[in-house]
Design a protein around this motif. Sequence first.
Motif, PDB file in Angstrom:
ATOM      1  N   SER A 234      10.126   7.856 -11.622  1.00 23.11           N
ATOM      2  CA  SER A 234      11.506   8.261 -11.369  1.00 23.11           C
ATOM      3  C   SER A 234      11.626   8.624  -9.897  1.00 23.11           C
ATOM      4  O   SER A 234      10.872   9.467  -9.397  1.00 23.11           O
ATOM      5  CB  SER A 234      11.891   9.471 -12.229  1.00 23.11           C
ATOM      6  OG  SER A 234      13.145   9.982 -11.798  1.00 23.11           O
ATOM      7  N   ASN A 235      12.547   7.975  -9.207  1.00 24.64           N
ATOM      8  CA  ASN A 235      12.772   8.257  -7.790  1.00 24.64           C
ATOM      9  C   ASN A 235      14.025   9.093  -7.571  1.00 24.64           C
ATOM     10  O   ASN A 235      14.536   9.159  -6.450  1.00 24.64           O
ATOM     11  CB  ASN A 235      12.870   6.950  -7.006  1.00 24.64           C
ATOM     12  CG  ASN A 235      11.522   6.275  -6.867  1.00 24.64           C
ATOM     13  OD1 ASN A 235      10.617   6.817  -6.245  1.00 24.64           O
ATOM     14  ND2 ASN A 235      11.368   5.108  -7.460  1.00 24.64           N
TER      15      ASN A 235
ATOM     16  N   SER B 232       0.831  -1.199   0.000  1.00 25.13           N
ATOM     17  CA  SER B 232       0.000   0.000   0.000  1.00 25.13           C
ATOM     18  C   SER B 232       0.860   1.241   0.000  1.00 25.13           C
ATOM     19  O   SER B 232       1.845   1.328   0.696  1.00 25.13           O
ATOM     20  CB  SER B 232      -0.895   0.039   1.250  1.00 25.13           C
ATOM     21  OG  SER B 232      -1.755  -1.061   1.256  1.00 25.13           O
ATOM     22  N   ALA B 233       0.438   2.243  -0.788  1.00 22.37           N
ATOM     23  CA  ALA B 233       1.108   3.539  -0.762  1.00 22.37           C
ATOM     24  C   ALA B 233       0.476   4.377   0.342  1.00 22.37           C
ATOM     25  O   ALA B 233      -0.621   4.093   0.800  1.00 22.37           O
ATOM     26  CB  ALA B 233       0.956   4.230  -2.108  1.00 22.37           C
ATOM     27  N   GLN B 234       1.189   5.398   0.753  1.00 19.93           N
ATOM     28  CA  GLN B 234       0.701   6.278   1.804  1.00 19.93           C
ATOM     29  C   GLN B 234      -0.591   6.932   1.341  1.00 19.93           C
ATOM     30  O   GLN B 234      -0.705   7.354   0.205  1.00 19.93           O
ATOM     31  CB  GLN B 234       1.769   7.342   2.067  1.00 19.93           C
ATOM     32  CG  GLN B 234       1.515   8.189   3.275  1.00 19.93           C
ATOM     33  CD  GLN B 234       2.691   9.114   3.533  1.00 19.93           C
ATOM     34  OE1 GLN B 234       3.668   9.117   2.814  1.00 19.93           O
ATOM     35  NE2 GLN B 234       2.579   9.891   4.569  1.00 19.93           N
ATOM     36  N   PHE B 235      -1.621   7.013   2.217  1.00 21.93           N
ATOM     37  CA  PHE B 235      -2.908   7.595   1.844  1.00 21.93           C
ATOM     38  C   PHE B 235      -3.106   8.909   2.573  1.00 21.93           C
ATOM     39  O   PHE B 235      -2.789   9.034   3.742  1.00 21.93           O
ATOM     40  CB  PHE B 235      -4.041   6.637   2.202  1.00 21.93           C
ATOM     41  CG  PHE B 235      -5.388   7.142   1.787  1.00 21.93           C
ATOM     42  CD1 PHE B 235      -5.789   7.053   0.472  1.00 21.93           C
ATOM     43  CD2 PHE B 235      -6.215   7.742   2.711  1.00 21.93           C
ATOM     44  CE1 PHE B 235      -7.024   7.528   0.081  1.00 21.93           C
ATOM     45  CE2 PHE B 235      -7.448   8.230   2.332  1.00 21.93           C
ATOM     46  CZ  PHE B 235      -7.851   8.114   1.009  1.00 21.93           C
ATOM     47  N   PHE B 236      -3.623   9.888   1.844  1.00 23.10           N
ATOM     48  CA  PHE B 236      -3.880  11.192   2.430  1.00 23.10           C
ATOM     49  C   PHE B 236      -5.371  11.488   2.357  1.00 23.10           C
ATOM     50  O   PHE B 236      -6.039  11.113   1.413  1.00 23.10           O
ATOM     51  CB  PHE B 236      -3.098  12.278   1.673  1.00 23.10           C
ATOM     52  CG  PHE B 236      -1.609  12.158   1.865  1.00 23.10           C
ATOM     53  CD1 PHE B 236      -0.968  12.874   2.852  1.00 23.10           C
ATOM     54  CD2 PHE B 236      -0.862  11.304   1.077  1.00 23.10           C
ATOM     55  CE1 PHE B 236       0.393  12.751   3.037  1.00 23.10           C
ATOM     56  CE2 PHE B 236       0.503  11.175   1.255  1.00 23.10           C
ATOM     57  CZ  PHE B 236       1.129  11.898   2.235  1.00 23.10           C
TER      58      PHE B 236
ATOM     59  N   GLU C  17      10.834   4.829  -1.508  1.00 17.27           N
ATOM     60  CA  GLU C  17      10.571   4.970  -2.928  1.00 17.27           C
ATOM     61  C   GLU C  17       9.357   4.141  -3.326  1.00 17.27           C
ATOM     62  O   GLU C  17       8.986   3.192  -2.653  1.00 17.27           O
ATOM     63  CB  GLU C  17      11.798   4.531  -3.735  1.00 17.27           C
ATOM     64  CG  GLU C  17      13.005   5.405  -3.493  1.00 17.27           C
ATOM     65  CD  GLU C  17      14.211   4.991  -4.336  1.00 17.27           C
ATOM     66  OE1 GLU C  17      14.182   3.910  -4.954  1.00 17.27           O
ATOM     67  OE2 GLU C  17      15.174   5.774  -4.359  1.00 17.27           O
ATOM     68  N   ILE C  18       8.739   4.526  -4.440  1.00 18.35           N
ATOM     69  CA  ILE C  18       7.625   3.762  -4.983  1.00 18.35           C
ATOM     70  C   ILE C  18       8.050   3.211  -6.343  1.00 18.35           C
ATOM     71  O   ILE C  18       9.043   3.650  -6.917  1.00 18.35           O
ATOM     72  CB  ILE C  18       6.362   4.636  -5.122  1.00 18.35           C
ATOM     73  CG1 ILE C  18       6.632   5.824  -6.048  1.00 18.35           C
ATOM     74  CG2 ILE C  18       5.873   5.097  -3.763  1.00 18.35           C
ATOM     75  CD1 ILE C  18       5.390   6.591  -6.413  1.00 18.35           C
ATOM     76  N   ASP C  19       7.299   2.250  -6.834  1.00 18.24           N
ATOM     77  CA  ASP C  19       7.601   1.708  -8.157  1.00 18.24           C
ATOM     78  C   ASP C  19       6.323   1.667  -8.993  1.00 18.24           C
ATOM     79  O   ASP C  19       5.232   1.997  -8.517  1.00 18.24           O
ATOM     80  CB  ASP C  19       8.272   0.339  -8.065  1.00 18.24           C
ATOM     81  CG  ASP C  19       7.404  -0.724  -7.407  1.00 18.24           C
ATOM     82  OD1 ASP C  19       6.154  -0.569  -7.371  1.00 18.24           O
ATOM     83  OD2 ASP C  19       7.949  -1.719  -6.925  1.00 18.24           O
TER      84      ASP C  19
ATOM     85  N   ARG D  64      -4.142  12.172  -3.868  1.00 15.82           N
ATOM     86  CA  ARG D  64      -4.509  11.751  -2.518  1.00 15.82           C
ATOM     87  C   ARG D  64      -3.600  10.658  -1.966  1.00 15.82           C
ATOM     88  O   ARG D  64      -3.506  10.490  -0.756  1.00 15.82           O
ATOM     89  CB  ARG D  64      -5.952  11.257  -2.502  1.00 15.82           C
ATOM     90  CG  ARG D  64      -6.959  12.354  -2.744  1.00 15.82           C
ATOM     91  CD  ARG D  64      -8.344  11.805  -2.750  1.00 15.82           C
ATOM     92  NE  ARG D  64      -9.327  12.864  -2.981  1.00 15.82           N
ATOM     93  CZ  ARG D  64     -10.608  12.638  -3.203  1.00 15.82           C
ATOM     94  NH1 ARG D  64     -11.078  11.409  -3.207  1.00 15.82           N
ATOM     95  NH2 ARG D  64     -11.425  13.657  -3.414  1.00 15.82           N
ATOM     96  N   ALA D  65      -2.972   9.880  -2.840  1.00 16.97           N
ATOM     97  CA  ALA D  65      -2.281   8.685  -2.376  1.00 16.97           C
ATOM     98  C   ALA D  65      -0.765   8.750  -2.390  1.00 16.97           C
ATOM     99  O   ALA D  65      -0.125   8.045  -1.618  1.00 16.97           O
ATOM    100  CB  ALA D  65      -2.728   7.483  -3.209  1.00 16.97           C
ATOM    101  N   LEU D  66      -0.181   9.562  -3.254  1.00 15.94           N
ATOM    102  CA  LEU D  66       1.276   9.585  -3.349  1.00 15.94           C
ATOM    103  C   LEU D  66       1.888  10.624  -2.428  1.00 15.94           C
ATOM    104  O   LEU D  66       1.262  11.648  -2.147  1.00 15.94           O
ATOM    105  CB  LEU D  66       1.707   9.899  -4.789  1.00 15.94           C
ATOM    106  CG  LEU D  66       1.423   8.846  -5.847  1.00 15.94           C
ATOM    107  CD1 LEU D  66       1.959   9.322  -7.195  1.00 15.94           C
ATOM    108  CD2 LEU D  66       2.014   7.494  -5.486  1.00 15.94           C
TER     109      LEU D  66
END
Length: 200
Positions: free
Chosen positions: A103-104, A23-27, A67-69, A138-140
């Motif tokens: 790109s990270n 899961s990616a961070q949620f806002f 980092e995310i992918d 909202r999520a990244l």
Amino acid sequence: MSARPLDNINPTIVVPTNSAGPSAQFFTKASQKIRLERLWRDESSGDAEGADDDEFPVLGDAEEREEIDEQEVFDLLRSITDPEHPLTLEQLAVVSAPQIKVSNKRGAERVLIEFTPTIPHCSMATLIGLTLRVRLLRALPPRYKVDIRIKEGAHQSENAVNKQLNDKERVHAALENSHLLGVVEGCLATAHKRGGTVGV
């Protein structure tokens, strides 16, 4: 009252994959306006002018470096419902992992989404792109700059749609329209399923 005819009455449906990444961070929605300002700020000026330090909290080093992918981003988008059909964007092959580039590189973190409308004259292309942007907004983590585009050659008005989707004033105006935001929220209602069955 008659319903508007569908652009694509018989879309091609693909079978969703079962892999779901972390899961990616949620806002929350409450922070959406602040996050939108950060997403669109002038990168050459560093921080947004007049920004209050409390308005943009600094994350710890461990969080900041996470980092995310492409798979994580795809997992955020795959279960969004199409505006016209009770099917997901993954099932309609509107989004797929190969259409996402991440790109990270520190200080230049970017996400590029190239989506494919189901037909070349799809009138829902702008709405789909806006829904993708809101989901990622909202999520990244806010350090990622997001670019949403139609896959080259996939739509007869791709240049105009791309310009709309990446113009901060137009995106702000769209998100202030309560009816349009309601449609976007309807499409996002299934986004949390991350590849689960949505359609019938």
